[in-house]
Design a protein around this motif. Structure first.
Motif, PDB file in Angstrom:
ATOM      1  N   ASP A 114      -7.891  30.317 -20.550  1.00 44.45           N
ATOM      2  CA  ASP A 114      -8.788  30.005 -19.441  1.00 44.45           C
ATOM      3  C   ASP A 114     -10.243  30.138 -19.910  1.00 44.45           C
ATOM      4  O   ASP A 114     -10.730  31.242 -20.154  1.00 44.45           O
ATOM      5  N   THR A 115     -10.931  29.005 -20.044  1.00 44.14           N
ATOM      6  CA  THR A 115     -12.313  29.008 -20.548  1.00 44.14           C
ATOM      7  C   THR A 115     -13.239  29.833 -19.664  1.00 44.14           C
ATOM      8  O   THR A 115     -14.098  30.574 -20.163  1.00 44.14           O
ATOM      9  N   THR A 116     -13.070  29.719 -18.360  1.00 46.67           N
ATOM     10  CA  THR A 116     -13.924  30.472 -17.432  1.00 46.67           C
ATOM     11  C   THR A 116     -13.777  31.972 -17.640  1.00 46.67           C
ATOM     12  O   THR A 116     -14.777  32.705 -17.661  1.00 46.67           O
ATOM     13  N   LYS A 117     -12.544  32.437 -17.816  1.00 43.20           N
ATOM     14  CA  LYS A 117     -12.314  33.868 -18.040  1.00 43.20           C
ATOM     15  C   LYS A 117     -12.856  34.312 -19.391  1.00 43.20           C
ATOM     16  O   LYS A 117     -13.357  35.434 -19.528  1.00 43.20           O
ATOM     17  N   ARG A 118     -12.752  33.435 -20.398  1.00 41.11           N
ATOM     18  CA  ARG A 118     -13.292  33.791 -21.717  1.00 41.11           C
ATOM     19  C   ARG A 118     -14.811  33.957 -21.651  1.00 41.11           C
ATOM     20  O   ARG A 118     -15.364  34.911 -22.198  1.00 41.11           O
ATOM     21  N   ILE A 119     -15.462  33.035 -20.970  1.00 42.90           N
ATOM     22  CA  ILE A 119     -16.921  33.110 -20.851  1.00 42.90           C
ATOM     23  C   ILE A 119     -17.329  34.327 -20.035  1.00 42.90           C
ATOM     24  O   ILE A 119     -18.292  35.029 -20.373  1.00 42.90           O
ATOM     25  N   ASN A 120     -16.585  34.620 -18.958  1.00 45.91           N
ATOM     26  CA  ASN A 120     -16.865  35.820 -18.165  1.00 45.91           C
ATOM     27  C   ASN A 120     -16.716  37.074 -19.015  1.00 45.91           C
ATOM     28  O   ASN A 120     -17.549  37.997 -18.938  1.00 45.91           O
ATOM     29  N   ALA A 121     -15.672  37.110 -19.845  1.00 51.41           N
ATOM     30  CA  ALA A 121     -15.460  38.262 -20.727  1.00 51.41           C
ATOM     31  C   ALA A 121     -16.625  38.411 -21.699  1.00 51.41           C
ATOM     32  O   ALA A 121     -17.092  39.532 -21.967  1.00 51.41           O
ATOM     33  N   LEU A 122     -17.127  37.301 -22.226  1.00 46.44           N
ATOM     34  CA  LEU A 122     -18.264  37.347 -23.154  1.00 46.44           C
ATOM     35  C   LEU A 122     -19.508  37.914 -22.477  1.00 46.44           C
ATOM     36  O   LEU A 122     -20.234  38.731 -23.054  1.00 46.44           O
TER      37      LEU A 122
END
Length: 348
Positions: A114-122
């Motif tokens: 999930d790209t959105t979750k990856r960016i949020n994690a970053l």
């Protein structure tokens, strides 16, 4: 007749689908509201304990989230502390807490599809200084196929947590980064690292320009000697940024040494001269500023008027200019500036 029957079936089917969609949205909205209410309750429940743990150092008050709602509540509480707390010891305690108890959660998000979750994690890794995940961020930056957003935030994380490694990863992605993104990445670094770039790292023009922009923003004066040398750099953009720094930190050189900017056909150069002029005594620059306040460029006029406004006698000079100079554009610029209520206008 058959066509009418099938049309009726179609209408009924469409109606059923619409009802199901509305039902789904209604249930989803209720679930979301219920979840948000639970997060709000968890914030209220854990705020006092978090204060005792983070601010007072009471280890017995350490709260560890057991549900997704509690986790988001903790994130919300921690974000509020990071936004306002300046004490390094408290911030370090917060960062260590987030790294110890929640790095595994951010790691899972970072490795997910999930790209959105990856960016949020970053974003959270950057804000909460999750240093244990730095190797994973570096590994991500070495991949060929990552989104621009992941690349940008990843570089900011490295610049924040291990600034000496930033340039190596920046070079890997520099072709896809805009100039303002490079500046924001460099702005994550310490003052000492900015000085290092300005003092020694002149090969990469974009990198040097970004460091000069940050230097001007922070008004870092330690490397002013090198900045003066950069006024003679081969690249016009470096010379302009060096002058921008001097307009922020000041210079001992005579204003006449910069007259080429005053007489330049380039509006940006004349604007830089107007900004630099505010570093000198009003009697030494008033003639220049009066001319620039009548410039054909709105931005140059604005810069000149802003420079005049920095002086204690700026208001008096404005009144004299309005009385003696018949220039509609200048009059409009002065009136617009004064009506804006700028705090820099000094009144006698």
């Amino acid at each position: 007749m058959t066509g009418v029957v099938w049309l009726s079936y179609g209408v009924v089917a469409a109606f059923i689908v619409l009802v199901l969609i509305m039902l789904y949205v209604s249930i989803d909205t209720k679930n979301y509201q219920k979840r948000q209410q639970q997060i709000k309750r968890d914030v209220q429940e854990h705020t006092a304990a978090c204060y005792r743990y983070f601010i007072e150092g009471d280890d017995d008050s350490c709260v560890i989230a057991n549900t997704n709602e509690e986790f988001e509540a903790i994130e919300e509480i921690v974000e509020s502390y990071i936004a306002y707390v300046e004490d390094e010891a408290i911030l370090t305690r917060i960062y260590q807490y987030m790294d110890t108890y929640y790095s595994a959660t951010y790691r899972r998000q970072l490795r997910g599809n999930d790209t959105t979750k990856r960016i949020n994690a970053l974003y959270q890794i950057m804000d909460f200084h999750i240093i244990s995940l730095l190797p994973e961020v570096k590994e991500m930056l070495l991949k060929k196929h990552i989104t621009l957003k992941e690349c940008f935030i990843g570089l900011k994380i490295v610049a924040t947590l291990e600034e000496e490694s930033t340039y190596k990863f920046y070079v890997h992605h520099k072709s896809k980064l805009a100039a303002n993104q490079v500046t924001m990445i460099v702005n994550c670094m310490t003052d000492d690292r900015i000085y290092d770039i300005v003092d020694h790292e002149h090969t990469d023009i974009e990198w040097l320009v970004a460091a000069l922009k940050v230097m001007a923003k922070r008004q870092l004066a330690y490397s002013s000697l090198v900045v003066h040398e950069l006024l003679h750099h081969d690249a016009q953009i470096v010379r302009d940024e060096a002058l921008q720094v001097l307009s922020a930190i000041g210079t001992e050189k005579s204003l006449m040494d910069f007259e080429e900017y005053f007489y330049s056909e380039d509006a940006d150069s004349r604007m830089l001269f107007a900004k630099l002029a505010s570093q000198y005594k009003l009697e030494d620059v008033s003639a220049y500023l009066v001319v620039l306040a009548q410039d054909k460029s709105f931005l140059v006029r604005q810069a000149a008027i802003h420079a005049i406004a920095q002086y204690p006698k700026g208001q008096e000079m404005f009144e004299r200019m309005l009385e003696t100079i018949d220039d509609a554009y200048m009059h409009d610029s002065i009136h617009t500036y004064l009506k804006g209520g700028h705090e820099h206008v000094a009144l006698d």
